[in-house]
Write an enzyme that holds these catalytic residues in place. Structure first.
Site, PDB file in Angstrom:
ATOM      1  N   GLN A  74      38.286  40.688  30.095  1.00  0.00           N
ATOM      2  CA  GLN A  74      37.095  41.524  29.944  1.00  0.00           C
ATOM      3  C   GLN A  74      37.421  42.807  29.180  1.00  0.00           C
ATOM      4  O   GLN A  74      36.687  43.225  28.283  1.00  0.00           O
ATOM      5  CB  GLN A  74      36.547  41.866  31.332  1.00  0.00           C
ATOM      6  CG  GLN A  74      35.461  42.913  31.350  1.00  0.00           C
ATOM      7  CD  GLN A  74      34.977  43.179  32.769  1.00  0.00           C
ATOM      8  OE1 GLN A  74      34.210  42.412  33.326  1.00  0.00           O
ATOM      9  NE2 GLN A  74      35.430  44.269  33.367  1.00  0.00           N
ATOM     10  N   ARG A 130      35.535  41.642  46.036  1.00  0.00           N
ATOM     11  CA  ARG A 130      35.393  40.317  46.664  1.00  0.00           C
ATOM     12  C   ARG A 130      36.471  40.041  47.721  1.00  0.00           C
ATOM     13  O   ARG A 130      36.332  39.077  48.468  1.00  0.00           O
ATOM     14  CB  ARG A 130      35.421  39.215  45.599  1.00  0.00           C
ATOM     15  CG  ARG A 130      34.160  39.147  44.721  1.00  0.00           C
ATOM     16  CD  ARG A 130      34.250  37.969  43.762  1.00  0.00           C
ATOM     17  NE  ARG A 130      33.006  37.698  43.038  1.00  0.00           N
ATOM     18  CZ  ARG A 130      32.774  38.061  41.774  1.00  0.00           C
ATOM     19  NH1 ARG A 130      33.698  38.720  41.095  1.00  0.00           N
ATOM     20  NH2 ARG A 130      31.632  37.759  41.194  1.00  0.00           N
ATOM     21  N   HIS A 132      38.514  51.279  41.974  1.00  0.00           N
ATOM     22  CA  HIS A 132      37.439  52.009  41.290  1.00  0.00           C
ATOM     23  C   HIS A 132      37.742  53.507  41.265  1.00  0.00           C
ATOM     24  O   HIS A 132      37.517  54.181  40.248  1.00  0.00           O
ATOM     25  CB  HIS A 132      36.101  51.810  42.016  1.00  0.00           C
ATOM     26  CG  HIS A 132      35.587  50.396  42.003  1.00  0.00           C
ATOM     27  ND1 HIS A 132      35.535  49.622  43.129  1.00  0.00           N
ATOM     28  CD2 HIS A 132      35.101  49.640  40.990  1.00  0.00           C
ATOM     29  CE1 HIS A 132      35.017  48.433  42.823  1.00  0.00           C
ATOM     30  NE2 HIS A 132      34.754  48.408  41.529  1.00  0.00           N
ATOM     31  N   SER A 177      39.958  44.268  44.923  1.00  0.00           N
ATOM     32  CA  SER A 177      38.731  43.667  44.377  1.00  0.00           C
ATOM     33  C   SER A 177      37.651  43.738  45.441  1.00  0.00           C
ATOM     34  O   SER A 177      37.927  43.558  46.628  1.00  0.00           O
ATOM     35  CB  SER A 177      38.997  42.209  43.999  1.00  0.00           C
ATOM     36  OG  SER A 177      37.770  41.517  43.851  1.00  0.00           O
TER      37      SER A 177
END
Lengths: 291, 291
Positions: free
Chosen positions: B193, B227, B45, B225
């Site tokens: 995406q 996750r 990010h 990630s």
């Protein structure tokens, strides 16, 4: 003599014009109203334009017969048009700052969307990378994004016009993104369309205020429509039966002596008797419901 | 010490902030980049944020775990979150002007969309008229507008995540309409995406330039990630096999001695051998295709 509206055909020019006029240097920000039309303008359209002027400093009228909302069995090819006449009417009505008459809004040339067109020109992806495509993308680079308003698009006109509302929602979103209006005016003649656009604007957080404008009728009560020009003499009476039936239904509802079903039957009867073919007759959820 | 980013929770405030900063009086128009995230930020990010700063004067990071992209069987309830940690990281990385952390973006209260919310407050429809609803509208006033990118949403991840891409496309459109960015940055880790967002932006004429940013990996090669925090010790090796398999596939492709099918088999083999369960392995349409 009114100033002639600017005629703009390119979407990048349209957006640039809108931004320049809304944010003119040294001036306070000006608001912009959009009146989306498919051309062949009549007094109903002109009433939308007068309404627009009450809501915003600048008025843009778009004229675009949207292929995305016609199914193959519908009348895209024969939809009436008269751009020269439209421009004359728009000059005469006054207060229209620009007319947006784009070419095909679904033609993206060879662009696959990875490099954004419009306000930005320089490619940001190396050519060899832009060419790499998943097997899914082998299907081509045609338009494939559609806005679905899943409940409101069903039923009523949606039953007989399967792609109509997704086409309308999508082209309106495109026009909003190109013209960037603060306000947009829709006629309530197309009531389901108006409600669906309101819902789309709410659900997708468009910064556009939607105004629903009242129906304008001919002296005999027929709702004005570009398609009326195609009514032959006998058909006009059939078309008029819709207004007659709705007026009767309204009276019966206000009178309070009839059930929903009776009022619905009355509408069907009146239109059928005049020789009209009914696609649907449905009562509203809460209005005109009596004991 | 870097300036703390402004934390904004309300969508009307977010849009007002964006317009105020982009069009500050007496200053030249400033460009704005949006980095949409679901929070629990990691170095991937932060690389998007550094990229954003190269493209625009202002940077907004959104943190929103979008319920619209999770099907009931997916991990919405257990998606990791740490807003306080995220805000600390965003302060440290610097150059973030605002963080948008909205509440439920699909909650419209009692609004049925006919009176537009947001920048406009005053109702424009008489109360009794706003209440009249067609039988269709009796279904309620919940969110019902979805953007479908009909080819790109199918296949690959779309096969096992049926509502994922319509949810992503829809929330990204909402964020674009609320934040009004000139540029938005997406990670190529979520390759399908990224391509789908590019296509939506092209097809709906959004005035937003989409930047695809390179994958950031851990030292051992695992793609970062949010996750990953849920991987137990043994699972991390399984996850790593994806990168290992793709690296092998790339070498084999560049070597030019293997067919597409052989390379695909190699990927399946490598991941399966490590104990991984494969949802799909597909070759790209044109990249790495050999004789």
């Amino acid at each position: 003599m009114e100033k002639q509206p600017e005629v703009i055909r390119d979407k990048a020019c349209m957006r640039a014009w809108s931004r320049r006029l809304r944010f003119e240097e040294g001036k306070e920000k000006r608001s912009l109203a959009l009146v989306p039309t498919m051309g062949f303008l009549h007094e109903g359209h002109l009433s939308l334009i007068r309404e627009a002027r009450a809501y915003a400093d600048l008025t843009v009228v778009s004229i675009y017969v949207n292929p995305g909302q016609f199914s193959p069995s519908e009348d895209l090819a024969s939809y009436p048009s008269d751009l020269r006449g439209d421009l004359r009417k728009l000059s005469e009505v006054g207060g229209v700052d620009a007319v947006f008459c784009p070419g095909n809004l679904y033609d993206y040339g060879s662009s696959d969307g990875v490099v954004n067109e419009g306000v930005f020109a320089a490619p940001t992806v190396p050519a060899e990378e832009a060419k790499a495509s998943s097997c899914l993308e082998d299907g081509g680079s045609g338009h494939e994004s559609w806005i679905r308003v899943e409940s409101l698009e069903r039923g009523l006109c949606g039953k007989s016009r399967p792609v109509f509302f997704r086409g309308v929602a999508t082209v309106v979103a495109k026009l909003f993104n190109i013209v960037e209006p603060d306000v947009a005016i829709f006629g309530k003649k197309d009531y389901q369309q108006w409600r669906l656009i309101c819902r789309m604007v709410r659900d997708l957080d468009f910064a556009v205020k939607i105004i629903g404008s009242e129906i304008v009728r001919e002296v005999d009560g027929l709702a004005m429509s570009s398609r009326n020009v195609r009514l032959l003499h006998g058909e006009r009476d059939k078309a008029l039966s819709i207004y007659k039936a709705l007026s009767e239904a309204k009276s019966a509802g206000l009178n309070g002596q009839s059930t929903c079903q009776e009022i619905k039957d009355l509408v069907v009867q009146t239109v059928s008797k005049a020789g009209g073919k009914i696609d649907y007759a449905e009562q509203a959820g809460s209005a005109y419901r009596s004991g």
